[in-house]
Design an enzyme around this catalytic site. Structure first.
Site, PDB file in Angstrom:
ATOM      1  N   HIS A 100      -9.751   2.110  -0.051  1.00 54.75           N
ATOM      2  CA  HIS A 100      -8.301   1.900  -0.063  1.00 54.75           C
ATOM      3  C   HIS A 100      -7.913   1.333  -1.428  1.00 54.75           C
ATOM      4  CE1 HIS A 100      -4.296   1.295   0.862  1.00 54.75           C
ATOM      5  NE2 HIS A 100      -4.362   0.534   1.934  1.00 54.75           N
ATOM      6  N   HIS A 113      -2.861   8.478   5.507  1.00 57.59           N
ATOM      7  CA  HIS A 113      -3.186   7.185   4.907  1.00 57.59           C
ATOM      8  C   HIS A 113      -4.579   6.758   5.395  1.00 57.59           C
ATOM      9  CE1 HIS A 113      -2.142   3.541   2.841  1.00 57.59           C
ATOM     10  NE2 HIS A 113      -2.315   2.800   3.912  1.00 57.59           N
ATOM     11  N   CYS A 143       0.790  -1.237   0.000  1.00 60.26           N
ATOM     12  CA  CYS A 143       0.000   0.000   0.000  1.00 60.26           C
ATOM     13  C   CYS A 143       0.820   1.284   0.000  1.00 60.26           C
ATOM     14  CB  CYS A 143      -0.964  -0.030   1.169  1.00 60.26           C
ATOM     15  SG  CYS A 143      -1.881  -1.575   1.194  1.00 60.26           S
TER      16      CYS A 143
END
Lengths: 91, 339, 389
Positions: free
Chosen positions: C317, C283, C150
Site C-alpha cells: 500500500h 484498492h 490513501c
C-alpha cells in the site's frame, strides 16, 4: 493483598486509564459501572478505541492482546477486562 | 463563474464569530494587545459539536467550530448540507499532533504507539470530522499548500461547482500554533519581540507574530437568503487593479520580500492591512476575505487600517480585492462585491 | 470536453519504470521484506523501491525523488521533455508523508537542545511536492498538493482533470508520491492492520496490508491541445467522482455509502454500464474491512462476473501514491489488453462474494475503473477509456 482487593483496585485503575486514554471528557471514572458494556450501546466505544485500549494494556501491564481471538469477551466490560488483566499481567 | 459567500465562520486570537471580529476591528485590537496568541477553545466550545469530538485535537476543533458558524442557518436556508462539498486548506496541518505522535515513537517505541494520535496526525482527519458531524456526503478534500492555500482552495471550489460535483462548497482554512513551529519561524524570519506586527514596513524586514485560527466560507453558485457578497474574481498573477474600491493586502511579516505590496501601496486606491488583528498565519487570506465581507456589509469600517496615502478613499466600497504575495513575487487575488 | 492521458510514468517496489513493471507483473517473484531504509523494531514485510538511478535521489527527500523519477518518464512519454514553460501547465500531486515534518532526528534535537536544524526545516519547507515541480520547471499554472490519505493520488488526478475542464490550464501533471516512513509504519501497526506476510487482497484469510512506496504520474491534456502539439493519445480520463462516507475516522461505512455514490457517479459521467467495464483495479488493501466493503460494492454495482484485481500484492500500500500508481496500472491494462493476476489471493471469501483474477487475464472491452478508499471515509473512482482510431 487478596485477589478480591486486587481486582477492585484493577477495576478502578482501568477506569481511570480508559477515561484518560480515550479522552472521555464528560465521564468521571467512577461513573462507569463494572458490568456496563464498553462498546456499542453501553459506553459507546468503537474500533479505534479498542486498538487504543490494546496499547494502554501493553504499556501499563505488559499484555500483548493483539492477536487474541477472544477479544470480544475480554473487552466486554470493566469487569471482564480486569479479570483478564489480573490473570495475564506481566507488570 | 460567480460564487456567493453564503455563510461565514471565524475563529481567531480575537475570539469567535462575526461579532467578536467586528469588535476587534472597531477597537483597533492588535497582536500586542492580546493576552495569548492562541485561540481560546474553551470560550469557543459548543456543547453539541464538542460531544462528537472527544478524541479530536485542537486543529480539528478549530475547523469544526468555524464550520458550525458558517452553516448555522442550514436548517432554515435553502441549501442542502448533504450535497455540499468540503475543501479543507492548510499550510502545515495538525503539526502539534504529528509531534505528539513522534513523542510516542520516541517514548514507547514503534510497537507501542497510540492509534488515536496516529489517525489524528493524518492531514485529512479534520475534514473527516466535518463530514461526520455535519452529515455532509459530497466530495471532501484536504489540500496542503504553502503558496496561496486559500486562493487555491477557492479556485478548486469554483471548479467543483462549474463541473457540478456538488451544489455548494464549504471552504475551511485552518492553521495552528505550536512551540516547534514558533521556534522554526523565529529562526527563519525572527518573531517580533513584543508581539508587534508591523506588516508594511519597507525599511526593515517584516517580523512575524505567529498566531492561529480557522475560517470557513459556505460558497454557493446561486444567490440565497444568507448570501452576503459575491466573489467576482479569484486567481493568480492577474487582477484588474483599477476597478476595485479598496484593497486588503495580506502582508503579515511572513514572506520577507515585500516588493509586491510596495507596488500596491503606490496605487491611488486605499490599501488596508488587517494582519495585526489576527496575526501571522499562512492561511491569513481567509481572514482578509472575512473582514472584506464585514466591510462590504457595513459592519465595520477600514480607515484605521489604511497603510498608504490614499489619493481617494471610498466610504462605501462596493468592491474589495484581497491580495496576497509570496516570496517570489507571484500573487493571488480575490475580489468581492456587494450584492 | 475530452481530457486525454498524454503520458504516464511509474516507480514502485515492483519496478522502476513501465517496462520493468510489466516484466515483473509475471512471474511476480518480487517478495516484500523487512524495511531497510531505517532501523525498525517492526519486522512486517514492506515493498521498498530498491534500485535507484543514483543521480535522481536527493537525500532526505525520498518522496520527491520518487516523484521526479516517475514524472521524467511521464513527460518523455507525453513528448514534453522541452519547453514546458511555453504551455499553461497545472500540477496536482497527492501524498501523505511529504507534507508532514515527521523527521524524528529534527524533533529530538529540538526537544533535547531547543535547536531547529535548518537542513531538515528547509527540506520540509522546500518539499511541498506540487510547489517543487512548479519551481523546478518554472511552470505558471495552479500547483496543489492533495492530502486525502490513501485517495490522495486519485483525487489529485481528478482535481487536475477539473482544472482542465474549467480552463485553468491546458496540460496538467497529476498523480501521487509517497515514501516508506516510520510514522505510517508504526501507525498501521498500532491500528493492528499490518500483515506478517505478503498481503492477500480479497482473500478469505487476509490479515492486513504491506506498506509500500513509489510514485505514479499521468499527464492530462485536452484533446485539442494534444492535437496542436502534433501528438496523439488513445486513453481518455472519462470519469472522476469522489464522495465521503461521513461515518468514521478510520473505518469504512459498512454499507459502502460513499464508495457506491462515487462508483455510480463516475459511471454516469463516463456513460458506461457495468457490462462495458473491462476490469476494475481495486484498492484492495487486504485489511478485513476495506476488502469486504469494496468487494461487495464492486459485485453489486458492476457485476459478479467483473474481472478485478488489487495490485497491492505487487507494490504494497503506497498510501498517497497508490491512486497515481494504480491509475497508471489501469491505463497499462487498457493499452496492453491484459491484467496480471491479483497477487496474494488464494481462497474465496463467501462474505465478499466475488473473487479477483487468479492468473494473467486478457481483456477486450475498452473501459476500466480504478477505485481508492481512504482514512477519513474518502472514496474516489477514476474511469479510463481506450478510444479506437
Amino acid at each position: 493483598m487478596s485477589n478480591v482487593n486486587e481486582l477492585d483496585e484493577l477495576r478502578e485503575q482501568l477506569k481511570k486509564l480508559i477515561v484518560e486514554a480515550l479522552s472521555l471528557e464528560d465521564i468521571e471514572p467512577d461513573e462507569i459501572a463494572d458490568d456496563e458494556a464498553l462498546f456499542g450501546s453501553g459506553l459507546g466505544l468503537d474500533s479505534l478505541d479498542a486498538v487504543e485500549i490494546y496499547v494502554m494494556l501493553q504499556r501499563n501491564f505488559g499484555i500483548e492482546i493483539k492477536n487474541t481471538s477472544d477479544a470480544k469477551n475480554i473487552f466486554y466490560s470493566i469487569d471482564s477486562l480486569a479479570k483478564y488483566v489480573q490473570k495475564h499481567r506481566k507488570k | 463563474m460567480t460564487m456567493y459567500i453564503s455563510g461565514l465562520g471565524m475563529l481567531g486570537i480575537f475570539g469567535k464569530g462575526r461579532d467578536e471580529l467586528i469588535k476587534a476591528v472597531k477597537d483597533s485590537r492588535t497582536t500586542e494587545s492580546y493576552e495569548k496568541l492562541n485561540v481560546d477553545l474553551k470560550a469557543a466550545k459548543n456543547k453539541k459539536l464538542s460531544s462528537k469530538m472527544r478524541r479530536a485535537d485542537r486543529f480539528t476543533k478549530m475547523a469544526v467550530y468555524s464550520v458550525g458558524d458558517a452553516v448555522e442557518n442550514h436548517e432554515t436556508e435553502e441549501f442542502n448540507l448533504r450535497e455540499t462539498g468540503v475543501i479543507l486548506t492548510t499550510a502545515f496541518g495538525p503539526h502539534n499532533t504529528t509531534f505528539g505522535f513522534l513523542d510516542e515513537l520516541i517514548t514507547y517505541g514503534e510497537k507501542n504507539v497510540s492509534p488515536i494520535k496516529f489517525s489524528h496526525s493524518v492531514h485529512n482527519a479534520a475534514a473527516s470530522y466535518i463530514a461526520q458531524i455535519f452529515n455532509i456526503k459530497g466530495p471532501v478534500t484536504t489540500v496542503a499548500q504553502y503558496k496561496f492555500p486559500v486562493v487555491h482552495a477557492i479556485t478548486l471550489a469554483r471548479s467543483w461547482l462549474e463541473n457540478k460535483l456538488c451544489e455548494n462548497v464549504l471552504v475551511c482554512s485552518v492553521e495552528e500554533k505550536g512551540n516547534v513551529f514558533d521556534a522554526a519561524v523565529n529562526q527563519k524570519l525572527k518573531i517580533s519581540d513584543n508581539n508587534r506586527l508591523k506588516p508594511i514596513n519597507f525599511s526593515e524586514a517584516g517580523k512575524a507574530v505567529p498566531a492561529e485560527g480557522a475560517v470557513s466560507f459556505l460558497l454557493t453558485s446561486a444567490k440565497i437568503k444568507s448570501s452576503c457578497c459575491r466573489i467576482s474574481q479569484c486567481g493568480f498573477n492577474s487582477c484588474d487593479f483599477l476597478s476595485t474600491d479598496c484593497y486588503i493586502a495580506g502582508a503579515d511579516g511572513i514572506p520577507p520580500d515585500q516588493t509586491f505590496y510596495k507596488k500596491i501601496t503606490s496605487n491611488p486606491k486605499p490599501v488596508c492591512v488587517f494582519s495585526p488583528v489576527y496575526g501571522s498565519i499562512m492561511t491569513g487570506t481567509a481572514f482578509d476575505i472575512g473582514i472584506a465581507v464585514l466591510i462590504l456589509n457595513n459592519y465595520c469600517g477600514y480607515n484605521d487600517y489604511i497603510v498608504n496615502q490614499a489619493a481617494s478613499s471610498c466610504l462605501q466600497p462596493k468592491k474589495i480585492t484581497c491580495v496576497k504575495s509570496d516570496c517570489c513575487n507571484d500573487f493571488a487575488a480575490v475580489s468581492l462585491e456587494t450584492l | 470536453m475530452k481530457v486525454v492521458v498524454s503520458g504516464y510514468g511509474v516507480i514502485s517496489g515492483i519496478g522502476k519504470d513501465i517496462g520493468e513493471t510489466l516484466k515483473n507483473f509475471s512471474p511476480a517473484e518480487i517478495e516484500p521484506e523487512a524495511v531497510t531504509v531505517f532501523d525498525s523494531e517492526l519486522k512486517n514485510p514492506v515493498f521498498e523501491v530498491k534500485e535507484w538511478p543514483a543521480e535522481k535521489y536527493s537525500t532526505g527527500q525520498r518522496s520527491a525523488s520518487l516523484l521526479f523519477h516517475a514524472l521524467g518518464e511521464a513527460l518523455t512519454s507525453a513528448g514534453l521533455k522541452r519547453d514546458l514553460k511555453k504551455y499553461r501547465i497545472g500540477i496536482c500531486i497527492g501524498t501523505t508523508v511529504a507534507c508532514q515534518l515527521n523527521d524524528i532526528g529534527f524533533y529530538e534535537n529540538y526537544k533535547k537542545n531547543g535547536l531547529i536544524d535548518n537542513n531538515s526545516l528547509n527540506r520540509y519547507l522546500n518539499g511541498n511536492l506540487a510547489e517543487l515541480i512548479k519551481v523546478r520547471y518554472g511552470l505558471s499554472g495552479p500547483a496543489l498538493t492533495v492530502v486525502n490519505a490513501c485517495t490522495s493520488g486519485a483525487d489529485a488526478i481528478g482535481t487536475a482533470s477539473l482544472w482542465i475542464k474549467s480552463g485553468l490550464c491546458d496540460i496538467a501533471i497529476a498523480g501521487g508520491a509517497d515514501e516508506i516512513n516510520k510514522v505510517p509504519l508504526a501507525g498501521f501497526a498500532s491500528l493492528n492492520n499490518m500483515s506478517e506476510e505478503r498481503c492477500r487482497p480479497f482473500d478469505k484469510n487476509r490479515a492486513g496490508l504491506n506498506v509500500g512506496e513509489g510514485s505514479g504520474v499521468v499527464i492530462l491534456e485536452t484533446e485539442d491541445h494534444i492535437k496542436k502539439r502534433n501528438c496523439h493519445s488513445d486513453i481518455v480520463l472519462s470519469g472522476y467522482s469522489t464522495a465521503t462516507d461521513a461515518y468514521h475516522l478510520t473505518a469504512p461505512s459498512p454499507e459502502g455509502t460513499g464508495l457506491k455514490k462515487a462508483v455510480r457517479n463516475s459511471m454516469k459521467e463516463a456513460s458506461v454500464t457495468g457490462d462495458e467495464i473491462a476490469f476494475v483495479n481495486a484498492h484492495g488493501t487486504a485489511t478485513r474491512d476495506n476488502d469486504l466493503i469494496e468487494g461487495q460494492v464492486i459485485g453489486e454495482l458492476i457485476g459478479k462476473k467483473i474481472k478485478f484485481l488489487s495490485t497491492k500484492g505487487y507494490t504494497g500500500h503506497t498510501l498517497g501514491a497508490a491512486g497515481g500508481i494504480e491509475a497508471v496500472f489501469t491505463i497499462l491494462g487498457l493499452k496492453k489488453k491484459w491484467i496480471p493476476k491479483s497477487h496474494g489471493f488464494r481462497d474465496f471469501d463467501e462474505e465478499i462474494g466475488i473473487s479477483p483474477v487468479t492468473e494473467r487475464t486478457e481483456i477486450e472491452k475498452n473501459a476500466a475503473m480504478s477505485t481508492s478508499l481512504a482514512f477519513g471515509g474518502n472514496n474516489t473512482v477514476l474511469i479510463f477509456k481506450r478510444q479506437e482510431n
